[in-house]
Design a protein around this motif. Structure first.
Motif, PDB file in Angstrom:
ATOM      1  N   ASP A 222       0.814  -1.228   0.000  1.00 46.29           N
ATOM      2  CA  ASP A 222       0.000   0.000   0.000  1.00 46.29           C
ATOM      3  C   ASP A 222       0.838   1.264   0.000  1.00 46.29           C
ATOM      4  O   ASP A 222       0.339   2.347  -0.336  1.00 46.29           O
ATOM      5  CB  ASP A 222      -0.931   0.003   1.228  1.00 46.29           C
ATOM      6  CG  ASP A 222      -2.017  -1.053   1.130  1.00 46.29           C
ATOM      7  OD1 ASP A 222      -2.144  -1.660   0.049  1.00 46.29           O
ATOM      8  OD2 ASP A 222      -2.729  -1.265   2.139  1.00 46.29           O
ATOM      9  N   ASP A 223       2.110   1.161   0.375  1.00 48.27           N
ATOM     10  CA  ASP A 223       3.018   2.306   0.324  1.00 48.27           C
ATOM     11  C   ASP A 223       3.823   2.341  -0.966  1.00 48.27           C
ATOM     12  O   ASP A 223       4.745   3.154  -1.100  1.00 48.27           O
ATOM     13  CB  ASP A 223       3.976   2.270   1.514  1.00 48.27           C
ATOM     14  CG  ASP A 223       3.292   2.625   2.813  1.00 48.27           C
ATOM     15  OD1 ASP A 223       2.393   3.479   2.777  1.00 48.27           O
ATOM     16  OD2 ASP A 223       3.638   2.043   3.854  1.00 48.27           O
ATOM     17  N   GLY A 224       3.494   1.440  -1.894  1.00 46.63           N
ATOM     18  CA  GLY A 224       4.212   1.401  -3.153  1.00 46.63           C
ATOM     19  C   GLY A 224       5.562   0.740  -3.082  1.00 46.63           C
ATOM     20  O   GLY A 224       6.344   0.787  -4.036  1.00 46.63           O
ATOM     21  N   ALA A 225       5.865   0.122  -1.974  1.00 52.87           N
ATOM     22  CA  ALA A 225       7.187  -0.491  -1.799  1.00 52.87           C
ATOM     23  C   ALA A 225       7.211  -1.900  -2.372  1.00 52.87           C
ATOM     24  O   ALA A 225       6.270  -2.671  -2.212  1.00 52.87           O
ATOM     25  CB  ALA A 225       7.559  -0.530  -0.330  1.00 52.87           C
ATOM     26  N   SER A 226       8.297  -2.243  -3.035  1.00 45.84           N
ATOM     27  CA  SER A 226       8.510  -3.591  -3.556  1.00 45.84           C
ATOM     28  C   SER A 226       9.259  -4.411  -2.506  1.00 45.84           C
ATOM     29  O   SER A 226       9.778  -3.864  -1.526  1.00 45.84           O
ATOM     30  CB  SER A 226       9.341  -3.528  -4.837  1.00 45.84           C
ATOM     31  OG  SER A 226      10.660  -3.062  -4.538  1.00 45.84           O
ATOM     32  N   PRO A 227       9.343  -5.731  -2.685  1.00 44.74           N
ATOM     33  CA  PRO A 227      10.154  -6.536  -1.764  1.00 44.74           C
ATOM     34  C   PRO A 227      11.594  -6.044  -1.651  1.00 44.74           C
ATOM     35  O   PRO A 227      12.181  -6.062  -0.568  1.00 44.74           O
ATOM     36  CB  PRO A 227      10.062  -7.935  -2.370  1.00 44.74           C
ATOM     37  CG  PRO A 227       8.721  -7.958  -3.042  1.00 44.74           C
ATOM     38  CD  PRO A 227       8.559  -6.591  -3.611  1.00 44.74           C
ATOM     39  N   LEU A 228      12.173  -5.565  -2.777  1.00 39.38           N
ATOM     40  CA  LEU A 228      13.536  -5.047  -2.740  1.00 39.38           C
ATOM     41  C   LEU A 228      13.622  -3.801  -1.866  1.00 39.38           C
ATOM     42  O   LEU A 228      14.607  -3.613  -1.133  1.00 39.38           O
ATOM     43  CB  LEU A 228      14.030  -4.737  -4.147  1.00 39.38           C
ATOM     44  CG  LEU A 228      15.460  -4.199  -4.250  1.00 39.38           C
ATOM     45  CD1 LEU A 228      16.458  -5.209  -3.675  1.00 39.38           C
ATOM     46  CD2 LEU A 228      15.812  -3.858  -5.694  1.00 39.38           C
ATOM     47  N   CYS A 229      12.605  -2.949  -1.916  1.00 39.37           N
ATOM     48  CA  CYS A 229      12.578  -1.770  -1.047  1.00 39.37           C
ATOM     49  C   CYS A 229      12.642  -2.181   0.422  1.00 39.37           C
ATOM     50  O   CYS A 229      13.403  -1.604   1.208  1.00 39.37           O
ATOM     51  CB  CYS A 229      11.308  -0.961  -1.293  1.00 39.37           C
ATOM     52  SG  CYS A 229      11.255  -0.081  -2.873  1.00 39.37           S
ATOM     53  N   LEU A 230      11.863  -3.185   0.782  1.00 42.53           N
ATOM     54  CA  LEU A 230      11.813  -3.602   2.174  1.00 42.53           C
ATOM     55  C   LEU A 230      13.105  -4.289   2.604  1.00 42.53           C
ATOM     56  O   LEU A 230      13.578  -4.106   3.731  1.00 42.53           O
ATOM     57  CB  LEU A 230      10.620  -4.532   2.383  1.00 42.53           C
ATOM     58  CG  LEU A 230       9.242  -3.900   2.145  1.00 42.53           C
ATOM     59  CD1 LEU A 230       8.143  -4.910   2.384  1.00 42.53           C
ATOM     60  CD2 LEU A 230       9.045  -2.691   3.052  1.00 42.53           C
ATOM     61  N   ALA A 231      13.678  -5.103   1.721  1.00 42.63           N
ATOM     62  CA  ALA A 231      14.950  -5.743   2.047  1.00 42.63           C
ATOM     63  C   ALA A 231      16.046  -4.695   2.215  1.00 42.63           C
ATOM     64  O   ALA A 231      16.894  -4.804   3.109  1.00 42.63           O
ATOM     65  CB  ALA A 231      15.328  -6.744   0.960  1.00 42.63           C
ATOM     66  N   SER A 232      16.032  -3.658   1.368  1.00 42.56           N
ATOM     67  CA  SER A 232      17.019  -2.582   1.471  1.00 42.56           C
ATOM     68  C   SER A 232      16.810  -1.777   2.749  1.00 42.56           C
ATOM     69  O   SER A 232      17.764  -1.408   3.436  1.00 42.56           O
ATOM     70  CB  SER A 232      16.899  -1.658   0.251  1.00 42.56           C
ATOM     71  OG  SER A 232      17.088  -2.378  -0.954  1.00 42.56           O
ATOM     72  N   TYR A 233      15.568  -1.505   3.064  1.00 45.19           N
ATOM     73  CA  TYR A 233      15.222  -0.739   4.266  1.00 45.19           C
ATOM     74  C   TYR A 233      15.711  -1.431   5.535  1.00 45.19           C
ATOM     75  O   TYR A 233      16.154  -0.771   6.484  1.00 45.19           O
ATOM     76  CB  TYR A 233      13.709  -0.553   4.313  1.00 45.19           C
ATOM     77  CG  TYR A 233      13.196   0.073   5.580  1.00 45.19           C
ATOM     78  CD1 TYR A 233      13.242   1.456   5.761  1.00 45.19           C
ATOM     79  CD2 TYR A 233      12.659  -0.709   6.588  1.00 45.19           C
ATOM     80  CE1 TYR A 233      12.778   2.036   6.935  1.00 45.19           C
ATOM     81  CE2 TYR A 233      12.196  -0.136   7.770  1.00 45.19           C
ATOM     82  CZ  TYR A 233      12.250   1.234   7.931  1.00 45.19           C
ATOM     83  OH  TYR A 233      11.783   1.801   9.087  1.00 45.19           O
ATOM     84  N   SER A 234      15.638  -2.768   5.564  1.00 45.52           N
ATOM     85  CA  SER A 234      16.011  -3.497   6.774  1.00 45.52           C
ATOM     86  C   SER A 234      17.413  -4.098   6.696  1.00 45.52           C
ATOM     87  O   SER A 234      17.815  -4.861   7.577  1.00 45.52           O
ATOM     88  CB  SER A 234      14.990  -4.609   7.057  1.00 45.52           C
ATOM     89  OG  SER A 234      14.889  -5.496   5.964  1.00 45.52           O
ATOM     90  N   GLY A 235      18.157  -3.780   5.653  1.00 47.28           N
ATOM     91  CA  GLY A 235      19.552  -4.199   5.582  1.00 47.28           C
ATOM     92  C   GLY A 235      19.767  -5.667   5.262  1.00 47.28           C
ATOM     93  O   GLY A 235      20.798  -6.234   5.627  1.00 47.28           O
ATOM     94  N   GLN A 236      18.828  -6.287   4.580  1.00 48.84           N
ATOM     95  CA  GLN A 236      18.934  -7.712   4.243  1.00 48.84           C
ATOM     96  C   GLN A 236      19.661  -7.865   2.909  1.00 48.84           C
ATOM     97  O   GLN A 236      19.053  -8.007   1.856  1.00 48.84           O
ATOM     98  CB  GLN A 236      17.534  -8.342   4.192  1.00 48.84           C
ATOM     99  CG  GLN A 236      16.669  -8.056   5.395  1.00 48.84           C
ATOM    100  CD  GLN A 236      17.235  -8.657   6.672  1.00 48.84           C
ATOM    101  OE1 GLN A 236      18.117  -9.513   6.636  1.00 48.84           O
ATOM    102  NE2 GLN A 236      16.741  -8.208   7.807  1.00 48.84           N
ATOM    103  N   ASP A 237      20.997  -7.811   2.930  1.00 52.86           N
ATOM    104  CA  ASP A 237      21.764  -7.788   1.691  1.00 52.86           C
ATOM    105  C   ASP A 237      21.667  -9.101   0.916  1.00 52.86           C
ATOM    106  O   ASP A 237      21.614  -9.095  -0.317  1.00 52.86           O
ATOM    107  CB  ASP A 237      23.230  -7.434   1.959  1.00 52.86           C
ATOM    108  CG  ASP A 237      23.873  -8.342   2.988  1.00 52.86           C
ATOM    109  OD1 ASP A 237      23.238  -8.609   4.016  1.00 52.86           O
ATOM    110  OD2 ASP A 237      25.008  -8.785   2.758  1.00 52.86           O
ATOM    111  N   SER A 238      21.608 -10.239   1.616  1.00 52.02           N
ATOM    112  CA  SER A 238      21.506 -11.528   0.921  1.00 52.02           C
ATOM    113  C   SER A 238      20.175 -11.637   0.185  1.00 52.02           C
ATOM    114  O   SER A 238      20.117 -12.107  -0.961  1.00 52.02           O
ATOM    115  CB  SER A 238      21.653 -12.683   1.905  1.00 52.02           C
ATOM    116  OG  SER A 238      22.927 -12.672   2.505  1.00 52.02           O
ATOM    117  N   VAL A 239      19.109 -11.204   0.839  1.00 50.61           N
ATOM    118  CA  VAL A 239      17.795 -11.223   0.196  1.00 50.61           C
ATOM    119  C   VAL A 239      17.764 -10.250  -0.973  1.00 50.61           C
ATOM    120  O   VAL A 239      17.247 -10.566  -2.047  1.00 50.61           O
ATOM    121  CB  VAL A 239      16.694 -10.880   1.224  1.00 50.61           C
ATOM    122  CG1 VAL A 239      15.345 -10.691   0.532  1.00 50.61           C
ATOM    123  CG2 VAL A 239      16.590 -11.972   2.277  1.00 50.61           C
TER     124      VAL A 239
END
Length: 627
Positions: free
Chosen positions: A469-486
């Motif tokens: 709903d915020d327009g964020a993709s899975p990559l946005c969320l992984a980047s936001y939380s520092g999940q570099d492997s994901v």
């Protein structure tokens, strides 16, 4: 020395010390010693040395002298039952009603320690107060009843002690004797008109409540013979004696109370019945007795919790079995949250109970609670693989989305790989999103860094660029939380590295703002735009600087400097040599590591910018300026 001699009962030593050093403080007959607990007379009285006591008194010892704690010689002799010492002290004027700092009189001390002869002697003394209470309100009769000193109780009652006088907590002698199970004391008190139904001030418990709580069967029988109210409710919570005994698993007490007219369905203030109490605690024998005596198997508490729900939640298989055999409604739901027995058993991972409930005719395997969660949802959330497998094998719908979520979303969010695999194998919708925020299973797994779950979801066809709903993709969320492997896995599967969420925030913005330098490096390697401006007018460098992430700032600046070297106009040289169009060439740094060397023109170490086959490998700073 005098104290030691008095404690030892050494008359000669005491006499010698008193005669030889009458002026010495160490031999003062009325001295209270440094510890504050003893005078010579108190020490001798405590140990029952009558000859020493006589000697000290003859030398002027004060029979009413008190030590620091209020102790007197009479109290000391009473505590240990030294009758002859007591008789002598009283004859010399000792105050029989004097109390210490705790309010203990000599009679109280003797009663508390079961000194029958001392009690008898003190009761013969003129003016003794038989009901003199201590500071906490307890009387000599109270403490003797509590300790079970039958002979002392009999003496006190024969001299007029009040059988109904209570201490500061409202406990009468009968309460105390019932709680401790002293049958003979209880009988004596009842014979002297103790109030059988009197309630304590604190909690409002009656004598029958207290005896039932401790499973004192003989005391209970005696109270019932004296017409104790078997259905009297405790003031604090409305619990009856039957409820108390049922919740503690006292089968014999339960049977005795029921034989004497206890109401099997009498509920507490919150609506819980004795059957609820026994079921919640897993006392299967008590459950059987209650059901045999007419307990309502489906009577629920005020919050809607029925006996079957309580037993299922706690995993008491035999109790659940007995309740079902006696007609318990397998689909009855808790009114507070709408959870059924199957819901509670699944939530707690009670595999055997879940299996038993699923075998019951008419069970609704997909019954949802008030929040829309099904048994499959809660089991998936908690990662109970065996429960999930059972529910699916009995027809639970993995696509059942409820109001807010789905089993797959719950399992993905928590990283339960085996549960995710089971759900996908059984047809779960891999791209279903939660209603309240638009998060899909891939969003949730990416945010939490559950790499193997992300991989499994992608293999099953999860949309790598689906937005919430915020327009964020899975990559946005992984980047936001520092999940570099994901993030690396998502990029390899084609995720848009420059996808913009709300406020034009790119994955690079989000990683920069939170200081995840490894994610920043990864995104740049896949072509992330380091110059992009969000709706607040900030570039990734601005975001990193605002948050104080200096390592990210340095990485982004280095990348921008490199890009400045890469963007240059080759139109003149291109047209003269090959006639090709004059286009601006932009070469991006790739993710793979490259060798570096020091540039003679800009004096910086830089990655190799061109392939070995390219004839122009010079730094762009060294090229002639185009016109």
């Amino acid at each position: 020395m005098l104290k030691a001699a008095c404690l030892a009962g050494d008359v000669r030593a005491v006499r010698r010390l008193l005669d030889s050093c009458s002026s010495s403080s160490s031999s003062d007959v009325n001295q209270v010693y440094d510890d504050g607990a003893y005078s010579p007379l108190i020490a001798a009285s405590l140990c029952g040395h009558l000859r020493v006591v006589r000697l000290l008194v003859s030398k002027g010892a004060d029979v009413n002298l008190v030590a620091k704690n209020g102790w007197s010689a009479l109290s000391a002799a009473s505590q240990n039952g030294h009758v002859e010492v007591l008789r002598f002290l009283v004859s010399k004027g000792a105050d029989v009603n004097r109390v210490d700092d705790n309010g203990f009189s000599a009679l109280f001390a003797a009663s508390q320690n079961g000194r029958v002869d001392a009690v008898s002697l003190l009761l013969e003394m003129t003016g003794v107060d038989v009901d003199r209470a201590a500071n906490d309100g307890s009387t000599p009769l109270c403490v003797a009843s509590f300790k079970g000193f039958v002979a002392v109780v009999r003496l006190l009652l024969s001299r007029g002690a009040d059988a109904n006088k209570a201490d500061g907590d409202g406990c009468s002698s009968l309460h105390l004797a019932c709680h401790e199970g002293h049958v003979d004391v209880v009988r004596l008190l009842l014979e002297h008109d103790a109030d059988v139904d009197r309630a304590k001030v604190v909690h409002g418990s009656s004598s029958l409540h207290l005896a039932s709580q401790q499973s004192h069967v003989d005391v209970i029988r005696l109270l019932l013979e004296h017409d104790a109210d078997v259905n009297r409710a405790r003031d604090v919570d409305g619990a009856s004696s039957l409820y108390i005994a049922s919740g503690l698993g006292y089968v014999q007490v339960v049977e005795l109370l029921l034989e004497n007219g206890a109401d099997v369905n009498q509920a507490t203030n919150d609506g819980a019945t004795p059957l609820c109490a026994a079921s919640k605690m897993g006392y299967v024998e008590v459950v059987r007795v209650l059901l045999e005596n007419g307990a309502d198997v489906n009577q629920a508490a005020n919050d809607g919790a029925a006996p079957l729900c309580a037993a299922s939640k706690m995993g008491y298989v035999e109790v659940v079995r007995v309740l079902l055999e006696n007609g318990a409604d397998v689909n009855q739901a808790n009114e507070d949250d709408g959870g059924s027995s199957l819901h509670f058993a699944s939530l707690a991972g009670r595999v055997e109970v879940v299996e038993l409930l699923l075998e019951t005719t008419g069970v609704d395997v997909d019954r949802a609670a008030n929040d829309g969660s099904t048994p499959l949802c809660v089991a998936s959330h908690n990662g109970f693989v065996a429960v999930v497998r059972l529910l699916l094998s009995h027809g639970a719908d993995p696509k059942n989305r409820g109001k807010d979520t789905s089993p797959l979303c719950e399992a993905s969010h928590q990283g339960h790989f085996e549960v995710v695999r089971l759900l996908l194998e059984n047809g779960a919708d891999v791209n279903h999103a939660r209603d309240f925020d638009g998060f899909s299973s891939l969003h949730l797994a990416s945010l939490k860094g559950h790499l193997e779950v992300v991989r499994l979801l992608l293999v099953d066809g999860a949309d790598v660029d689906r937005t919430n709903d915020d327009g964020a993709s899975p990559l946005c969320l992984a980047s936001y939380s520092g999940q570099d492997s994901v993030a690396r896995l998502l990029l390899k599967r084609g995720a848009d590295v420059n996808h913009l969420a709300r406020h034009d925030l790119s994955p690079l913005h989000l990683a920069s703002y939170n200081g995840y330098v490894d994610v920043v490096r990864l995104l740049l390697g896949y072509g992330a735009d380091a110059r992009r401006v969000d709706s607040y007018g900030m570039t990734p460098v601005d975001a990193a600087r605002a948050s104080g992430h200096h390592a990210v700032v340095a990485r982004l600046r280095a990348t921008r400097c490199l890009l400045d070297h890469l963007v240059f106009d080759l139109s003149s040289s291109s047209s003269s040599s090959s006639g090709e169009d004059n286009d601006t060439q932009l070469l991006l740094v790739r993710e793979e590591p490259r060798t570096t060397k020091k540039c003679p023109h800009c004096n910086r170490r830089r990655r190799r910018l061109y392939d070995d086959s390219d004839s122009r490998r010079e730094c762009p700073s060294s090229l002639p300026e185009t016109k």
